[in-house]
Scaffold this motif. Structure first.
Motif, PDB file in Angstrom:
ATOM      1  N   ILE A 187     -12.514   0.945 -11.741  1.00 38.98           N
ATOM      2  CA  ILE A 187     -12.307   0.786 -13.187  1.00 38.98           C
ATOM      3  C   ILE A 187     -13.425   1.526 -13.900  1.00 38.98           C
ATOM      4  O   ILE A 187     -14.605   1.186 -13.741  1.00 38.98           O
ATOM      5  CB  ILE A 187     -12.292  -0.703 -13.598  1.00 38.98           C
ATOM      6  N   ARG A 188     -13.073   2.564 -14.640  1.00 41.92           N
ATOM      7  CA  ARG A 188     -14.056   3.359 -15.384  1.00 41.92           C
ATOM      8  C   ARG A 188     -14.223   2.769 -16.783  1.00 41.92           C
ATOM      9  O   ARG A 188     -13.244   2.586 -17.510  1.00 41.92           O
ATOM     10  CB  ARG A 188     -13.587   4.812 -15.452  1.00 41.92           C
ATOM     11  N   LEU A 189     -15.465   2.475 -17.155  1.00 44.91           N
ATOM     12  CA  LEU A 189     -15.771   1.920 -18.466  1.00 44.91           C
ATOM     13  C   LEU A 189     -16.155   3.030 -19.439  1.00 44.91           C
ATOM     14  O   LEU A 189     -16.549   4.126 -19.030  1.00 44.91           O
ATOM     15  CB  LEU A 189     -16.888   0.886 -18.352  1.00 44.91           C
ATOM     16  N   SER A 190     -16.075   2.735 -20.726  1.00 42.43           N
ATOM     17  CA  SER A 190     -16.328   3.758 -21.737  1.00 42.43           C
ATOM     18  C   SER A 190     -17.749   4.292 -21.672  1.00 42.43           C
ATOM     19  O   SER A 190     -18.006   5.444 -22.043  1.00 42.43           O
ATOM     20  CB  SER A 190     -16.048   3.201 -23.138  1.00 42.43           C
ATOM     21  N   TYR A 226     -18.544  -8.383 -22.662  1.00 44.54           N
ATOM     22  CA  TYR A 226     -18.019  -7.947 -23.949  1.00 44.54           C
ATOM     23  C   TYR A 226     -18.470  -6.528 -24.264  1.00 44.54           C
ATOM     24  O   TYR A 226     -19.328  -5.956 -23.596  1.00 44.54           O
ATOM     25  CB  TYR A 226     -18.461  -8.919 -25.045  1.00 44.54           C
ATOM     26  N   ASP A 227     -17.888  -5.953 -25.323  1.00 43.43           N
ATOM     27  CA  ASP A 227     -18.183  -4.570 -25.718  1.00 43.43           C
ATOM     28  C   ASP A 227     -18.054  -3.629 -24.522  1.00 43.43           C
ATOM     29  O   ASP A 227     -18.880  -2.736 -24.325  1.00 43.43           O
ATOM     30  CB  ASP A 227     -19.595  -4.473 -26.316  1.00 43.43           C
ATOM     31  N   THR A 228     -17.012  -3.843 -23.745  1.00 44.52           N
ATOM     32  CA  THR A 228     -16.827  -3.106 -22.495  1.00 44.52           C
ATOM     33  C   THR A 228     -15.400  -2.562 -22.413  1.00 44.52           C
ATOM     34  O   THR A 228     -14.571  -3.052 -21.641  1.00 44.52           O
ATOM     35  CB  THR A 228     -17.122  -4.022 -21.292  1.00 44.52           C
ATOM     36  N   PRO A 229     -15.081  -1.531 -23.203  1.00 45.22           N
ATOM     37  CA  PRO A 229     -13.732  -0.956 -23.125  1.00 45.22           C
ATOM     38  C   PRO A 229     -13.483  -0.278 -21.786  1.00 45.22           C
ATOM     39  O   PRO A 229     -14.357   0.397 -21.236  1.00 45.22           O
ATOM     40  CB  PRO A 229     -13.719   0.068 -24.268  1.00 45.22           C
ATOM     41  N   VAL A 230     -12.281  -0.467 -21.267  1.00 47.22           N
ATOM     42  CA  VAL A 230     -11.848   0.205 -20.046  1.00 47.22           C
ATOM     43  C   VAL A 230     -11.118   1.489 -20.450  1.00 47.22           C
ATOM     44  O   VAL A 230     -10.235   1.461 -21.310  1.00 47.22           O
ATOM     45  CB  VAL A 230     -10.917  -0.698 -19.229  1.00 47.22           C
ATOM     46  N   VAL A 231     -11.479   2.612 -19.833  1.00 40.85           N
ATOM     47  CA  VAL A 231     -10.829   3.879 -20.172  1.00 40.85           C
ATOM     48  C   VAL A 231      -9.922   4.397 -19.064  1.00 40.85           C
ATOM     49  O   VAL A 231      -9.073   5.254 -19.314  1.00 40.85           O
ATOM     50  CB  VAL A 231     -11.879   4.958 -20.535  1.00 40.85           C
ATOM     51  N   LEU A 260     -13.300  -8.025 -18.406  1.00 34.22           N
ATOM     52  CA  LEU A 260     -13.809  -6.919 -19.216  1.00 34.22           C
ATOM     53  C   LEU A 260     -13.099  -6.934 -20.561  1.00 34.22           C
ATOM     54  O   LEU A 260     -11.882  -6.793 -20.632  1.00 34.22           O
ATOM     55  CB  LEU A 260     -13.561  -5.584 -18.498  1.00 34.22           C
ATOM     56  N   GLU A 261     -13.857  -7.122 -21.628  1.00 32.29           N
ATOM     57  CA  GLU A 261     -13.292  -7.239 -22.973  1.00 32.29           C
ATOM     58  C   GLU A 261     -13.875  -6.153 -23.874  1.00 32.29           C
ATOM     59  O   GLU A 261     -15.090  -5.990 -23.956  1.00 32.29           O
ATOM     60  CB  GLU A 261     -13.593  -8.617 -23.545  1.00 32.29           C
ATOM     61  N   VAL A 280     -16.618   0.184 -12.038  1.00 28.05           N
ATOM     62  CA  VAL A 280     -16.564  -1.168 -11.497  1.00 28.05           C
ATOM     63  C   VAL A 280     -15.481  -1.178 -10.425  1.00 28.05           C
ATOM     64  O   VAL A 280     -14.382  -0.647 -10.634  1.00 28.05           O
ATOM     65  CB  VAL A 280     -16.233  -2.198 -12.599  1.00 28.05           C
ATOM     66  N   LEU A 281     -15.768  -1.785  -9.284  1.00 28.01           N
ATOM     67  CA  LEU A 281     -14.799  -1.885  -8.195  1.00 28.01           C
ATOM     68  C   LEU A 281     -14.158  -3.271  -8.174  1.00 28.01           C
ATOM     69  O   LEU A 281     -14.786  -4.266  -8.523  1.00 28.01           O
ATOM     70  CB  LEU A 281     -15.457  -1.597  -6.850  1.00 28.01           C
ATOM     71  N   ALA A 282     -12.896  -3.316  -7.746  1.00 22.18           N
ATOM     72  CA  ALA A 282     -12.160  -4.580  -7.749  1.00 22.18           C
ATOM     73  C   ALA A 282     -11.177  -4.624  -6.598  1.00 22.18           C
ATOM     74  O   ALA A 282     -10.699  -3.593  -6.130  1.00 22.18           O
ATOM     75  CB  ALA A 282     -11.409  -4.750  -9.066  1.00 22.18           C
ATOM     76  N   ARG A 283     -10.861  -5.842  -6.149  1.00 24.93           N
ATOM     77  CA  ARG A 283      -9.827  -6.019  -5.122  1.00 24.93           C
ATOM     78  C   ARG A 283      -8.437  -6.027  -5.748  1.00 24.93           C
ATOM     79  O   ARG A 283      -7.449  -5.709  -5.098  1.00 24.93           O
ATOM     80  CB  ARG A 283     -10.044  -7.313  -4.343  1.00 24.93           C
TER      81      ARG A 283
END
Length: 474
Positions: A136-139, A109-114, A36-37, A144-147
């Motif tokens: 992971i909450r995006l702007s 891209y264009d995916t800030p994590v908040v 996520l960038e 998004v879920l992750a291990r």
């Protein structure tokens, strides 16, 4: 959507050099991943200092696993002895890496994590924590879920303030229009802001040195341009570095050129200066005061370093050192109050582990406020952490670094911006050689000889990039 950890990807935050290295290692290990960038392309922060030429040749700026993937796809490795610019680092290495079919579909891209937390759990809840996915909450509001989460988001967006006490100086916000942070493009896009004007550069790292040299060149071309350099130290010796004794000639030459400009009076050096008050002037300039002395200028460059922002992970259980802002295990190994050139040992997953299982900050963010980070260190962090995520603990703890000597050594601690009683000479390894250091675990103590804090590139900050210092720190 499945919420079982084994069904979820590893999320990497940041598509800079270290974040993309982590992606390459995850691919090689066969682990699913998503990058996520926040920027609109890879190495967005690197491109902001693209006009700067690194002090280290290509051989120190390319991750080995990433290089293998690229060469398998037909990429031609650059001349490893050439010094790339930031733009070349981005366009000739990082862009092709991000465009590999093995990586590209997994980069957003264009995916800030908040925010990062655990699904259904805040920081207080313990029961079921180790088996709960990361959320992971995006702007844009998407979750998004992750291990696991590998945070390579860097520090580029959170520069240190100009005030000497760690908070903004009096009036700092009032003169923000006249304040640049590290590495403005003095001879290019930003030329008009500096030509024919009085500029103050504050800071003692390589980013300050680079800006000072560019301003000195501009002063020769543009009448009325003047350059003042303010440092908190009583001597500029740390910024000058090893000069001719440096194993990286460009890095040594940087200090030599800077010293020559200062001794010739083309750069006015003010030592023992800590910024306390900034006052706007009627002519549009600013008066900078340390409480007893003042400097009147038109523009200020604050090359004072960067700090990590841990706010997006405030609901995770982090064990942050109260001084450095790194993990508590890593802090004593990198603390500039205790360490100098040859005393920072290699480190990996063990020193990067938090009480929150599966969360790792790597890259320059992992060092908190310590100013001794290297790009090569970030690559080794990525390799170690990914090996641990794959369950290969032998590889994860076999931490290795191959670094060039600076030709400078100081056995005394660095206090703030001052190097106390700097000793001459160099470390145990001859200056013309590189230093290979390996440890069977991430933690090693009592390394003798060899310079682990040698800066391998010019910049001392950025999203997922490397940091430089003076002799040992910026």
């Amino acid at each position: 959507m499945s919420t079982r950890l084994e069904d979820l990807p590893v999320v990497v935050i940041g598509a800079g050099p270290v974040g993309l290295a982590a992606a390459a290692h995850l691919h090689e290990r066969g682990l699913p991943f998503t990058v996520l960038e926040a920027g609109d392309g890879p190495a967005a922060a690197v491109r902001q200092w693209g006009h700067v030429r690194l002090l280290s040749p290509w051989r120190y700026n390319i991750d080995r696993t990433a290089s293998r993937l690229l060469q398998d796809a037909g990429w031609v490795e650059p001349d490893l002895d050439i010094l790339p610019s930031g733009e070349q680092l981005a366009s000739d290495y990082l862009q092709p890496l991000a465009d590999l079919p093995a990586l590209k579909p997994h980069i957003r891209y264009d995916t800030p994590v908040v925010a990062v937390t655990r699904l259904g759990l805040d920081r207080v809840r313990t029961t079921g924590r180790e088996t709960a996915p990361f959320l992971i909450r995006l702007s844009a509001g998407e979750d998004v879920l992750a291990r696991a989460v590998v945070d390579a988001s860097g520090t580029w967006t959170t520069p240190n303030v100009l005030g000497a006490s760690g908070i903004p100086a009096h009036g700092e916000t009032d003169v923000s229009a006249l304040l640049d942070h590290a590495l403005p493009n003095v001879l290019g896009a930003d030329r008009d802001r500096f030509a024919g004007r009085r500029t103050l550069v504050v800071g003692a790292g390589h980013s300050a040195a680079n800006t000072l040299l560019s301003l000195a060149d501009l002063a020769e071309q543009e009448p009325g341009t003047s350059v003042t350099w303010a440092i908190r130290a009583t001597s500029p010796a740390r910024t000058y570095g090893g000069e001719a004794a440096d194993a990286l000639p460009a890095r040594g030459a940087l200090g030599t050129r800077l010293r020559e400009h200062v001794e010739a009076g083309r750069i006015q050096l003010v030592t023992g200066f800590s910024v306390h008050v900034l006052t706007p002037l009627p002519d549009g300039g600013v008066e900078v005061s340390d409480g007893s002395r003042t400097v009147k200028v038109d523009q200020i460059v604050a090359a004072t370093g960067f700090r990590p922002d841990h706010s997006i992970v405030s609901e995770l259980r982090l064990d942050l050192d109260p001084i450095m802002g790194s993990t508590r295990a890593l802090a004593p190994l990198i603390d500039p109050n205790e360490h100098s050139c040859g005393t920072v040992p290699p480190h990996g997953v063990d020193e990067l582990t938090h009480p929150e299982p599966g969360y790792y900050a790597i890259g320059v963010k992992s060092y908190g406020r310590a100013p001794t980070f290297l790009m090569a260190t970030g690559y080794e962090q990525a390799r170690s952490v990914v090996a641990a995520l794959a369950g290969d603990w032998d590889a994860a703890r076999d931490v290795q670094l191959d670094l060039p000597e600076t030709g400078v050594c100081n056995s005394n601690p660095v206090i703030g911006d001052d190097t106390i009683a700097a000793s001459g000479g160099c470390c145990a390894t001859p200056a013309a050689e590189s230093v290979t250091i390996s440890t069977g675990r991430g933690l090693a103590t009592g390394i003798s000889g060899g310079l682990l804090t040698a800066p391998l590139a010019l910049v001392d900050m950025s999203t997922n990039t490397q940091a430089s210092g003076g002799c040992c720190a910026s």
